[in-house]
Design an enzyme around this catalytic site. Structure first.
Site, PDB file in Angstrom:
ATOM      1  CG  HIS A  19      -2.266   1.225   1.100  1.00  0.00           C
ATOM      2  ND1 HIS A  19      -3.632   0.747   0.467  1.00  0.00           N
ATOM      3  CD2 HIS A  19      -2.288   2.073   1.043  1.00  0.00           C
ATOM      4  CE1 HIS A  19      -3.984   1.580   0.443  1.00  0.00           C
ATOM      5  NE2 HIS A  19      -3.384   2.592   0.661  1.00  0.00           N
TER       6      HIS A  19
ATOM      7  CG  ASP B 200     -10.649   3.944   4.816  1.00  0.00           C
ATOM      8  OD1 ASP B 200     -10.310   4.535   5.923  1.00  0.00           O
ATOM      9  OD2 ASP B 200     -10.456   4.039   4.108  1.00  0.00           O
TER      10      ASP B 200
ATOM     11  NE  ARG C 110      -8.339  11.442   6.451  1.00  0.00           N
ATOM     12  CZ  ARG C 110      -7.087   9.913   6.064  1.00  0.00           C
ATOM     13  NH1 ARG C 110      -7.976   9.050   5.765  1.00  0.00           N
ATOM     14  NH2 ARG C 110      -6.062  10.284   5.871  1.00  0.00           N
TER      15      ARG C 110
ATOM     16  CB  SER D  97      -7.313   5.805   6.235  1.00  0.00           C
ATOM     17  OG  SER D  97      -7.530   5.438   5.208  1.00  0.00           O
TER      18      SER D  97
ATOM     19  CE  LYS E 202      -8.055   1.850   2.575  1.00  0.00           C
ATOM     20  NZ  LYS E 202      -7.682   2.608   2.542  1.00  0.00           N
TER      21      LYS E 202
HETATM   22  N1  URA Z   1      -3.909   6.730   1.173  1.00  0.00           N
HETATM   23  C1  URA Z   1      -4.841   5.238   2.501  1.00  0.00           C
HETATM   24  O1  URA Z   1      -5.735   4.274   2.509  1.00  0.00           O
HETATM   25  N2  URA Z   1      -6.034   6.287   3.566  1.00  0.00           N
HETATM   26  C2  URA Z   1      -5.321   7.201   3.621  1.00  0.00           C
HETATM   27  O2  URA Z   1      -5.711   8.146   4.665  1.00  0.00           O
HETATM   28  C3  URA Z   1      -4.087   7.873   2.676  1.00  0.00           C
HETATM   29  C4  URA Z   1      -4.035   7.083   1.535  1.00  0.00           C
END
Ligand code: URA
Length: 442
Positions: A96, A177, A184, A199, A203
């Protein structure tokens, strides 16, 4: 800041949104059940968007303690399902990114890592664009027919057949999220270490991977603009992952310049396919390849697989995996992808060496051209974006085309070109372009 007296959250009262917001606004530590109540109530719709925005801003300004962050992350996970990939009989490994400009790494990395070994499965749950940064799901949706949502059975079938998938983390994976992320994006509350960490990790933990590599971006186009902040974010996420039993490593990588040569959606898919086709890497995509390969090395290492991802990429062996991934989600790579209705070229204003493209301004300009969202729920223009015809480090002469702007609305060119004129530096001497990978945190 002093405030009017307000009910204080305690672990015995029934919660209401305003008292939780006020407590965090005033710098208090929220009790576990206040956090859980708020996250659940927001997900169910009994707390309103404006209340969640206010709490997000209070967290942005006052932070969360490590125990608050652990509860916040668990509460987000518990709003949905946890995927269990154990029946696959494969080693699961995912990546990620904290978000950047021109960051199309996942599109190349997922099929590449899967192409390195049939023992692996790459179950990537990705998101949409956030602020000035692009999102993997938006990019993939520029492929006609491609659909982001997969059922658990579809995920399993894809991971067994193809070895990799990129799916939206919506559905029932951390639905809290999904709502908070979109909120956000349009309330100036993205660049917060606890909000980003919770966040991403909610996930990823709910997504069920055993191994996770985080690409924590640093620089003028990243949410973290200095190494200290990025290291803190990386350590926070690695800690959350390890506590949840997910083997987690982070690379800190530079995001001062846009990555690769394309910023947008269709155009980023096009650049990714060029790399997946194998052969020599175009110099303007070299930084993109370097970051992708550094992450691939980490993913393979964590999974205990002995393979050379650079050789696999050069061979073109990742391309059939990519084609299988897209086709399994209804995407038609032979159909024309959206192309912007209008183009405008930006020329070098003087002779010299292209020294700098400030990534944040390029991200903002791409949003203005239509490639990203100004407000929650806005449509994006898949063909819009920016092509870097010349990358930093190269010589340029006055009048030479350096950027191609693409938009469906020609009236957006003026403001984008203005942003970009100030974001481009031409120097009399060539400058050193630093290695994009800065540090590893495990
Ligand atoms: N990527 C994400 O999944 N969440 C964030 O808050 C920032 C980048």
């Amino acid at each position: 800041m002093t405030t009017a007296s307000s009910p204080k959250p305690s672990s015995t009262k029934h919660w209401d949104a305003v008292s939780v917001i006020i407590a965090k606004r005033d710098g208090e530590v929220l009790p576990d059940d206040a956090i859980r109540w708020f996250i659940n109530a927001y997900t169910e719709g009994t707390v309103a968007d404006e209340q969640a925005s206010a709490l997000a801003m209070a967290v942005f300004l006052n932070g969360l303690t490590p125990p608050e962050l652990a509860t916040w992350t668990e509460a987000m996970i518990d709003t949905g399902d946890r995927v269990d990939h154990s029946a696959l009989g494969r080693i699961t490994v995912d990546k990620h990114s904290t978000g950047g400009v021109g960051d199309k790494v996942s599109l190349i990395l997922c099929p590449l890592v899967a192409a390195c070994s049939r023992e692996l499965a790459v179950p990537q749950l990705a998101g949409r664009g956030l602020g000035h940064t692009g999102g993997t799901i938006d990019k993939m949706e520029s492929i006609p027919g491609w659909r982001p949502e997969l059922t658990a059975a579809e995920m399993k079938a894809m991971l067994l057949d193809v070895g990799a998938m990129i799916a939206s983390a919506s559905g029932n994976i951390a639905p809290a999220d999904k709502k908070l992320y979109a909120l956000r994006d349009t309330t100036g509350t993205v660049a917060s270490i606890p909000l980003i960490a919770s966040s991403i990790m909610s996930k990823k933990i709910a997504g069920g991977t055993q191994n996770l590599v985080l690409d924590v971006k640093i620089g003028r186009g990243a949410f973290m603009t200095n190494v200290g902040q990025a290291r803190e974010l990386a350590e926070t996420m690695v800690g959350i992952g390890q506590r949840a039993g997910v083997k987690t490593v982070a690379l800190l990588t530079r995001m001062d310049q846009p990555l690769g040569s394309m910023i947008g959606n269709t155009v980023e898919v096009n650049e990714s396919i060029e790399l997946l086709e194998g052969g020599d890497i175009a110099p303007r995509s070299q930084d993109l390849a370097d970051v992708t390969l550094a992450l691939a090395v980490e993913m393979l290492d964590m999974a205990g697989i002995d393979a050379d991802p650079a050789a696999v990429l050069a061979s073109g062996a990742a391309l059939p995996v990519w084609e299988g991934m897209v086709a399994a989600q209804g995407g038609d790579l032979s159909a024309p992808r959206p192309v912007a209705a209008h183009e405008q070229i930006v020329e070098a204003p003087s002779d010299g060496y292209l020294a700098d493209y400030r990534a944040l301004d390029f991200g903002i300009a791409a949003v203005r051209l239509g490639a990203g969202r100004a407000r929650k729920g806005d449509d994006i223009s898949f063909g819009a974006g920016i092509e870097l015809l010349v990358k930093p480090g190269s010589p340029v002469s006055a009048g030479q085309p350096i950027l191609r702007l693409m938009s469906d609305d020609a009236s957006t060119f003026e403001v984008a070109a203005d942003v970009l004129a100030d974001a481009t530096t031409i120097a009399p001497e060539p400058s050193e372009i630093p290695d994009p990978v800065i540090e590893r945190i495990s």
